[in-house]
Design a protein around this motif. Sequence first.
Motif, short mmCIF file in Angstrom:
data_model
loop_
_atom_site.label_atom_id
_atom_site.label_comp_id
_atom_site.label_asym_id
_atom_site.label_seq_id
_atom_site.Cartn_x
_atom_site.Cartn_y
_atom_site.Cartn_z
N GLY A 415 -5.75 -18.57 -4.70
CA GLY A 415 -4.55 -17.84 -5.07
C GLY A 415 -3.85 -17.38 -3.81
N MET A 416 -2.92 -16.45 -3.98
CA MET A 416 -2.22 -15.88 -2.84
C MET A 416 -2.14 -14.38 -3.06
SD MET A 416 -1.09 -16.76 0.09
CE MET A 416 -0.74 -18.51 -0.04
N PRO A 417 -3.12 -13.63 -2.54
CA PRO A 417 -3.13 -12.19 -2.77
C PRO A 417 -1.83 -11.54 -2.32
CG PRO A 417 -5.19 -12.93 -1.78
CD PRO A 417 -4.25 -14.10 -1.75
N GLY A 418 -1.34 -10.62 -3.14
CA GLY A 418 -0.10 -9.91 -2.82
C GLY A 418 -0.37 -8.44 -2.59
N ASP A 419 0.52 -7.61 -3.15
CA ASP A 419 0.38 -6.17 -2.93
C ASP A 419 -0.90 -5.61 -3.53
OD1 ASP A 419 2.75 -6.14 -1.57
OD2 ASP A 419 3.96 -5.42 -3.26
N GLU A 420 -1.45 -6.30 -4.54
CA GLU A 420 -2.68 -5.79 -5.16
C GLU A 420 -3.87 -5.84 -4.21
OE1 GLU A 420 -3.04 -10.19 -5.78
OE2 GLU A 420 -1.45 -8.68 -5.69
N ALA A 421 -3.77 -6.67 -3.15
CA ALA A 421 -4.87 -6.79 -2.20
C ALA A 421 -4.74 -5.81 -1.03
CB ALA A 421 -4.93 -8.22 -1.66
N LYS A 422 -3.63 -5.06 -0.97
CA LYS A 422 -3.43 -4.13 0.13
C LYS A 422 -4.20 -2.84 -0.13
CE LYS A 422 1.09 -5.91 1.52
NZ LYS A 422 2.51 -5.59 1.77
N PRO A 423 -4.48 -2.09 0.92
CA PRO A 423 -5.20 -0.81 0.73
C PRO A 423 -4.37 0.16 -0.11
CG PRO A 423 -5.19 -1.48 3.05
CD PRO A 423 -4.25 -2.39 2.34
N VAL A 424 -5.07 1.05 -0.80
CA VAL A 424 -4.37 2.03 -1.63
C VAL A 424 -3.61 3.04 -0.80
CG1 VAL A 424 -5.94 1.80 -3.58
CG2 VAL A 424 -6.49 3.41 -1.74
N THR A 425 -3.83 3.03 0.51
CA THR A 425 -3.08 3.93 1.39
C THR A 425 -1.65 3.46 1.59
OG1 THR A 425 -3.95 2.70 3.30
CG2 THR A 425 -5.13 4.70 2.63
N THR A 426 -1.34 2.21 1.23
CA THR A 426 0.02 1.70 1.40
C THR A 426 0.85 1.99 0.16
OG1 THR A 426 -0.55 -0.49 0.52
CG2 THR A 426 -0.83 -0.15 2.88
N THR A 427 2.14 2.24 0.37
CA THR A 427 3.02 2.52 -0.76
C THR A 427 3.22 1.29 -1.62
OG1 THR A 427 5.17 3.45 -1.37
CG2 THR A 427 5.12 2.01 0.56
N TYR A 432 2.60 -1.15 -6.93
CA TYR A 432 2.06 -2.23 -7.76
C TYR A 432 1.23 -1.65 -8.91
CZ TYR A 432 -0.54 -6.48 -8.98
OH TYR A 432 -1.10 -7.53 -9.64
N ASP A 433 0.34 -0.72 -8.60
CA ASP A 433 -0.52 -0.15 -9.62
C ASP A 433 0.28 0.65 -10.66
OD1 ASP A 433 -2.69 -1.24 -8.35
OD2 ASP A 433 -3.25 0.60 -7.30
N ALA A 434 1.30 1.36 -10.19
CA ALA A 434 2.11 2.14 -11.12
C ALA A 434 2.87 1.24 -12.09
CB ALA A 434 3.08 3.03 -10.34
N LEU A 435 3.43 0.15 -11.59
CA LEU A 435 4.15 -0.79 -12.46
C LEU A 435 3.20 -1.46 -13.44
CD1 LEU A 435 6.57 -2.38 -9.84
CD2 LEU A 435 7.19 -0.86 -11.73
N ALA A 436 1.99 -1.80 -12.98
CA ALA A 436 1.02 -2.42 -13.88
C ALA A 436 0.62 -1.44 -14.99
CB ALA A 436 -0.21 -2.87 -13.09
N ASP A 437 0.47 -0.16 -14.65
CA ASP A 437 0.10 0.83 -15.66
C ASP A 437 1.25 1.08 -16.64
OD1 ASP A 437 -2.37 1.11 -14.46
OD2 ASP A 437 -1.79 2.86 -13.28
#
Length: 770
Positions: A415-427, A432-437
């Motif tokens: 695959g091609m990891p995107g924002d979901e693969a970045k540390p939770v310290t990044t905005t 990404y997590d907020a939109l998914a929720d």
Amino acid sequence: MATFLYRMGRAAFGRRRLVLLLWAVLLGVAGAAAAKAPAAGDDGTSFMPGIEAQRAFDLIGERFPGSDADGASARVVFIAPGGEKVTAGEHRAAVDAFVADAGDGPRVAGAVSPFAADAVSEDASVAYATVTYKVGSADLTDADRSALEAAVDEARDSGLTVEVGGNALASQPAAGGAAEAVGIGLAAVVLLITFGSLAAAGLPLLTAVVGVGISICAILALGSALGLSMTTGTLASMLGLAVGIDYALFVVSRYREERERGHAAREAAGLAVGTAGSAVVFAGLTVVIALAGLSVVGVPMLTKMGLCAAGAVVVAVLVALTLVPALLAMWPEAVLSRTARRGGSHTTGERTAVEHTTGERTAGEHTTGERRTGAAENGGSRWARFVLRRPVAVLLACVAGLGVLALPAADLQLGMPGDEAKPVTTTERRAYDALADGFGPGFNGPLTIVADVRDAADPQAAVAAIASRIEGTDGVVSLSPPQLNGAGDTALFSAVPATAPNDERTKELVQTIRAERPGLEDETGAVFEVTGSTAMNIDVAQALQDALVPYLAVVMLLSLLLLMLVFRSVLVPLKAAFGFLLSVLASLGAVVAVFQWGWGAGLLGVEQAGPIMSLMPVFLVGIVFGLAMDYEVFLVSRMREAYVHGERPAQAVVGGFRHSARVVVAAAVIMIAVFSGFVGFVGSGESMIKTIGFGLAVAVLFDAFVVRMALVPAVLALLGDRAWWLPRPLDRLLPRVDIEGTGLAGRSAPVPAPAGGDAQPQEPREAART
């Protein structure tokens, strides 16, 4: 080959000031060109021409010229405090104020309010606004970003949690300078332990830095014209530094060996370049073949990365053949061990040197071993004897161990990891997590459908039929209203899947939508294609998987022919290829275990496990194949040299390990150190570099210490004389390349060198070739 390189080494030694001046001028010119060159931008080429997602993406750019798909964008996510709604009075006012402020920028193409675009979650706890720019993210100025950040901060002051996705404010990865510095520091320690001399340890580092400097400056100078990215430069520096140190290490080590045999400095430099330099040339060629072979995959970015890295390897080879002997001429005694500098080794080394140049030994010397020749036992020879006493057990242990490590590779998911693969310290990750929720897991990876209705009898009806069929497909949560272009011949709409972008069910959904295409095309007369980042990643993964076999076939065929030419053997190249397959599969298994399964991922700064990048297997295979053949050439060439000069197969294996094992181990440790620096000391956003660095480090570990140090001597012990068998037709057909220094057998007997090291040796006398 050996004679030509011998003369080159002597010439570089004798004309050291001229050689140093030429390299200094080349470095200065490259540096000046890099300083004056414009910054690299997008070259406008497609990521991977020919795949459906790329064709559809290009069609959108052609039919919707007003929408700049390459323009920067920011998706600003607003999250209401617990139990509140973003539609509440003051929260709504804060969002509207943000949209108004963000849309005022001179480069802003538009800012769309979530309340106008129906971008509010069902429970009204999350909403997002989209800010688009007229230019790409690389062209945004600090003022552009500061204006957006100021608007975001103002919205946060209202009590809303605000996170920003997209590429407008994407956190930039840390510069790779720390990785190179750590790699150089660790390499310096290894070289100092290996040589016991500051000068001998510093010379390979100095020449490697010069080579990498020239390569990186050349990439920067040509970056704008050829569309070369910083990632390209990082990978070129990674490989250029690793092989540059290793190649210089082998030449310096051989120079020290020849000096200890009693040769004068200039003669020792010539012999070092003629023998070890020959191995460097062919080892470099195998790496270049593997890297240049990446061009057959069909990914322009991968082609550029491979060719730039291949160029860095070529520079490293030239540096080892010319700059290294020139620097040895400047300090001919400084690189020697303390014992050699005191002159204690010259007397004991003369007999060895005479035997080396004549290639003869008495029968008694063959039976009593190396003590009569002045060559003492060391860790390498003792290890070789250990393997030779139990080759079957060692071979089975190597194959079983690497086979177990390779098992996770069977579960490889690309695959091609995107924002979901970045540390939770990044905005970006928090957005990404907020939109998914708020909107569902598939919201972050919508599918874009572009319908070409030029040939449809009723374009409007055709678009409606396509939209209705896709909206009714299982796994599609919602479909946006179709958007027609100005000519009315193309429609664009997006479908939101029910599953996350990297979920296997999303891939199945894309395949299902495409499977419905033939019936719809017959029914409506219109054609449609699926694109978007999710579909692009799926198509790229499949295309790279399909290209892997032909790529391996091309690279392995060319490299096997090259190794057959070098070693004049059929079985040795086949054994090398078998060992490579074991090491690369084991390294892929380790990559899957860490980056996909998450075993120990936290230790490497990987906070989110996920699929392996689509480019990773092809790129890893190419580089590891080249490096594996590197160690094969370095180690087995000394065995071939001993065998050609009359030693029995087992003695040749022991002799090869005695002379090469310590240096090969040092070279491998240096490569592991350099590659590991790119795992722990690059930005978290550079997941591709981090994954490749880890994969290369473990691949070198497996290949150097398991395959080359254990499997190779075990196989050669079992084969005996058959290892060097070559059919007569091939023997006549293949040109003879003297890599073992047979053509140098008639060179003059060693003459102890004075302190300056500039004494001219006697003229070489001819000797019969073995």
